[in-house]
Design a protein around this motif. Structure first.
Motif, PDB file in Angstrom:
ATOM      1  N   PHE A  57      -7.917  -4.948  -3.182  1.00 45.67           N
ATOM      2  CA  PHE A  57      -8.922  -3.800  -2.988  1.00 45.67           C
ATOM      3  C   PHE A  57      -8.111  -2.349  -3.813  1.00 45.67           C
ATOM      4  CE2 PHE A  57     -10.627  -0.066  -1.314  1.00 45.67           C
ATOM      5  CZ  PHE A  57     -12.289   0.021  -1.813  1.00 45.67           C
ATOM      6  N   PHE A  58      -6.842  -2.225  -2.956  1.00 46.50           N
ATOM      7  CA  PHE A  58      -6.015  -0.945  -3.000  1.00 46.50           C
ATOM      8  C   PHE A  58      -5.387  -0.969  -4.598  1.00 46.50           C
ATOM      9  CE2 PHE A  58      -6.604   0.331   1.193  1.00 46.50           C
ATOM     10  CZ  PHE A  58      -6.843   1.638   1.057  1.00 46.50           C
ATOM     11  N   ALA A  59      -4.736  -2.394  -4.771  1.00 48.55           N
ATOM     12  CA  ALA A  59      -4.129  -2.484  -6.245  1.00 48.55           C
ATOM     13  C   ALA A  59      -5.073  -2.227  -7.256  1.00 48.55           C
ATOM     14  CB  ALA A  59      -3.589  -4.019  -6.327  1.00 48.55           C
ATOM     15  N   ALA A 113       1.223   1.210  -4.534  1.00 52.72           N
ATOM     16  CA  ALA A 113       0.628   1.820  -3.709  1.00 52.72           C
ATOM     17  C   ALA A 113      -0.053   0.858  -2.587  1.00 52.72           C
ATOM     18  CB  ALA A 113      -0.423   2.738  -4.304  1.00 52.72           C
ATOM     19  N   SER A 114      -0.499  -0.094  -3.066  1.00 48.14           N
ATOM     20  CA  SER A 114      -1.146  -1.180  -2.332  1.00 48.14           C
ATOM     21  C   SER A 114      -0.344  -1.823  -1.428  1.00 48.14           C
ATOM     22  CB  SER A 114      -1.908  -2.198  -3.217  1.00 48.14           C
ATOM     23  OG  SER A 114      -2.694  -3.010  -2.439  1.00 48.14           O
ATOM     24  N   THR A 115       0.970  -2.186  -1.890  1.00 51.89           N
ATOM     25  CA  THR A 115       1.842  -2.844  -0.804  1.00 51.89           C
ATOM     26  C   THR A 115       1.955  -2.167   0.254  1.00 51.89           C
ATOM     27  OG1 THR A 115       2.830  -4.326  -2.719  1.00 51.89           O
ATOM     28  CG2 THR A 115       4.130  -3.803  -0.941  1.00 51.89           C
ATOM     29  N   ALA A 116       2.307  -0.820  -0.139  1.00 50.45           N
ATOM     30  CA  ALA A 116       2.761   0.113   1.192  1.00 50.45           C
ATOM     31  C   ALA A 116       1.460   0.440   1.939  1.00 50.45           C
ATOM     32  CB  ALA A 116       3.059   1.481   0.606  1.00 50.45           C
ATOM     33  N   HIS A 117       0.290   0.727   1.540  1.00 52.45           N
ATOM     34  CA  HIS A 117      -1.026   0.465   2.308  1.00 52.45           C
ATOM     35  C   HIS A 117      -1.222  -0.564   3.113  1.00 52.45           C
ATOM     36  CE1 HIS A 117      -2.688   4.708   1.360  1.00 52.45           C
ATOM     37  NE2 HIS A 117      -2.694   4.289   0.377  1.00 52.45           N
ATOM     38  N   THR A 118      -1.164  -1.894   2.492  1.00 54.56           N
ATOM     39  CA  THR A 118      -1.516  -3.024   3.188  1.00 54.56           C
ATOM     40  C   THR A 118      -0.294  -3.597   4.443  1.00 54.56           C
ATOM     41  OG1 THR A 118      -2.272  -3.894   1.237  1.00 54.56           O
ATOM     42  CG2 THR A 118      -2.026  -5.628   2.864  1.00 54.56           C
ATOM     43  N   SER A 119       0.750  -3.298   4.055  1.00 56.50           N
ATOM     44  CA  SER A 119       1.919  -3.611   4.868  1.00 56.50           C
ATOM     45  C   SER A 119       1.659  -2.763   6.150  1.00 56.50           C
ATOM     46  CB  SER A 119       3.076  -3.485   4.266  1.00 56.50           C
ATOM     47  OG  SER A 119       3.557  -2.008   3.984  1.00 56.50           O
ATOM     48  N   TYR A 120       1.324  -1.368   6.069  1.00 59.42           N
ATOM     49  CA  TYR A 120       1.115  -0.586   7.280  1.00 59.42           C
ATOM     50  C   TYR A 120      -0.095  -1.058   8.035  1.00 59.42           C
ATOM     51  CZ  TYR A 120       0.916   3.304  10.293  1.00 59.42           C
ATOM     52  OH  TYR A 120       0.860   4.046  11.455  1.00 59.42           O
ATOM     53  N   THR A 121      -1.025  -1.176   7.333  1.00 57.68           N
ATOM     54  CA  THR A 121      -2.358  -1.397   7.933  1.00 57.68           C
ATOM     55  C   THR A 121      -2.591  -2.539   8.760  1.00 57.68           C
ATOM     56  OG1 THR A 121      -3.581   0.017   5.955  1.00 57.68           O
ATOM     57  CG2 THR A 121      -4.980  -1.415   7.472  1.00 57.68           C
ATOM     58  N   MET A 122      -1.934  -3.814   8.056  1.00 59.84           N
ATOM     59  CA  MET A 122      -2.116  -4.876   8.619  1.00 59.84           C
ATOM     60  C   MET A 122      -0.987  -5.060   9.828  1.00 59.84           C
ATOM     61  SD  MET A 122      -4.463  -6.031   7.086  1.00 59.84           S
ATOM     62  CE  MET A 122      -4.867  -7.541   7.987  1.00 59.84           C
ATOM     63  N   SER A 123       0.076  -4.144   9.893  1.00 57.21           N
ATOM     64  CA  SER A 123       0.885  -4.283  11.085  1.00 57.21           C
ATOM     65  C   SER A 123       0.534  -3.438  12.284  1.00 57.21           C
ATOM     66  CB  SER A 123       2.076  -3.723  10.630  1.00 57.21           C
ATOM     67  OG  SER A 123       2.239  -2.356  10.402  1.00 57.21           O
ATOM     68  N   GLY A 181      -5.868  -9.016   4.980  1.00 61.90           N
ATOM     69  CA  GLY A 181      -4.821  -8.604   4.102  1.00 61.90           C
ATOM     70  C   GLY A 181      -4.725  -8.704   2.466  1.00 61.90           C
ATOM     71  N   THR A 182      -5.050  -9.915   2.203  1.00 65.43           N
ATOM     72  CA  THR A 182      -5.366 -10.251   0.716  1.00 65.43           C
ATOM     73  C   THR A 182      -6.594  -9.474   0.227  1.00 65.43           C
ATOM     74  OG1 THR A 182      -4.482 -12.522   1.138  1.00 65.43           O
ATOM     75  CG2 THR A 182      -5.566 -11.878  -0.753  1.00 65.43           C
ATOM     76  N   GLN A 183      -7.560  -9.313   0.896  1.00 63.64           N
ATOM     77  CA  GLN A 183      -8.665  -8.550   0.483  1.00 63.64           C
ATOM     78  C   GLN A 183      -8.296  -6.957   0.254  1.00 63.64           C
ATOM     79  OE1 GLN A 183     -12.311  -8.155   2.598  1.00 63.64           O
ATOM     80  NE2 GLN A 183     -13.318  -9.165   1.001  1.00 63.64           N
ATOM     81  N   LEU A 184      -7.646  -6.561   1.291  1.00 66.24           N
ATOM     82  CA  LEU A 184      -7.123  -5.109   1.334  1.00 66.24           C
ATOM     83  C   LEU A 184      -6.162  -4.808   0.269  1.00 66.24           C
ATOM     84  CD1 LEU A 184      -7.645  -2.465   3.292  1.00 66.24           C
ATOM     85  CD2 LEU A 184      -5.307  -3.295   4.195  1.00 66.24           C
ATOM     86  N   PHE A 185      -5.022  -5.738  -0.045  1.00 59.39           N
ATOM     87  CA  PHE A 185      -4.136  -5.545  -1.025  1.00 59.39           C
ATOM     88  C   PHE A 185      -4.860  -5.445  -2.232  1.00 59.39           C
ATOM     89  CE2 PHE A 185      -1.642  -7.443  -4.131  1.00 59.39           C
ATOM     90  CZ  PHE A 185      -0.460  -6.518  -4.143  1.00 59.39           C
TER      91      PHE A 185
END
Length: 315
Positions: free
Chosen positions: A104-106, A155-165, A98-102
């Motif tokens: 990356f998108f941020a 944008a990254s917060t929205a993507h990461t929170s959904y993807t990791m859930s 999740g950290t890596q994904l966050f």
């Protein structure tokens, strides 16, 4: 409930870069060399902008922000890939994923916005040179940097929170060398069709609209350049603008392929190749493009090195 908790806490498995490739170790070593070159190139560019007063301009301030983004972006993916390869491990914890994904998108979102602001800076410099110092003042430059970072983070917060859930019911193998949203969505047992539409809309906001604004800026720039009577001024304007336009093409083009086309239309190998280009090659090419094609940066390098040699001779 217990099985659900295990699903949420279990590690992911990163299959790595081109797992079916015969001589992948050679490619890994090349990528590490590219990483070191990118790190050194962006760091040197940052130091030059900081040390040379002639580079304390809006254009180079925004360029320094781009170098920071590139340094962080390539450091988000390559070190973990190298550690997994040399250690023989393939797992990554859910928190690390999740950290890596966050990040990356941020960082990716911040770069898209930043490239748009850099195009606007060039538009003002070429089309409104007499008002450049007023329009692109220090406060405006700081606001541009802040908006770029905040936009990427939101944008990254929205993507990461959904993807990791997303629930994972079967295989936890991600066909990639880092945690990537399309790869996680492919192994989820949930219906992600609505979210794919959201990703498409976000792609329009962070890729298509910035690209349209950038092309509009450069259309106006080229029309203004054609009206210039001085060949020297025309060449200087084209040189600075062509560098930025090349960087935009190298970054936004592959991103459009990755996030604006259906995931079923490209293979995992194609996704990895595009990711290597965006996250590894582009951060290395950016400082080269801006330094080799820019007399100001080359001159700053010569001045800094010259001062260092003179100080050594005195001591």
């Amino acid at each position: 409930m217990e099985n659900g908790n295990e699903t949420l806490m279990a590690d992911f498995i990163l299959l790595g870069l081109f797992p079916q490739m015969k001589y992948v170790s050679v490619l890994i070593h090349i990528i590490i060399l590219v990483y070191l070159a990118s790190f050194a190139g962006n760091l040197i560019l940052l130091l030059l902008i900081w040390m040379d007063l002639k580079l304390h301009t809006p254009m180079y301030f925004l360029l320094s922000q781009l170098s920071v983004v590139d340094l962080a972006l390539i450091s988000t993916t390559v070190p973990k890939m190298a550690i997994n390869f040399f250690s023989g491990r393939k797992n990554i914890t859910r928190l690390a994923c999740g950290t890596q994904l966050f990040f990356f998108f941020a960082l990716g979102g911040a770069e898209c916005i930043l490239l748009t602001f850099m195009a606007y800076d060039r538009y003002v410099a070429v089309c409104k040179p007499l008002r450049y110092a007023v329009i692109m003042n220090h406060a405006v430059c700081l606001q541009m940097a802040v908006v770029s970072w905040i936009g990427g983070v939101l944008a990254s917060t929205a993507h990461t929170s959904y993807t990791m859930s997303l629930p994972m019911c079967g295989s936890r193998e991600i066909h990639h060398f880092y945690c990537e949203m399309p790869g996680i969505m492919k192994i989820s047992c949930a219906d992600t069709s609505t979210y794919e539409l959201v990703v498409f809309v976000m792609g329009i906001a962070f890729l298509v609209i910035p690209f349209g604004l950038i092309m509009s800026s450069y259309t106006l720039i080229f029309l203004s350049v054609l009206r210039m009577k001085s060949p020297q001024g025309r060449n200087k304007a084209l040189a600075t603008c062509s560098s930025h336009l090349l960087v935009v093409s190298l970054y936004l083009g592959p991103c459009v392929f990755m996030y604006m086309t259906p995931g079923s239309s490209h293979t995992p190998e194609q996704e990895q190749a595009v990711s290597v280009f965006c996250t590894v090659l582009t951060p290395m090419l950016n400082p080269l493009i801006y330094s080799l094609r820019n007399k100001d940066v080359v001159g700053a390098f010569q001045r800094v090195v010259g001062k260092h040699l003179i100080s050594e001779q005195k001591t």
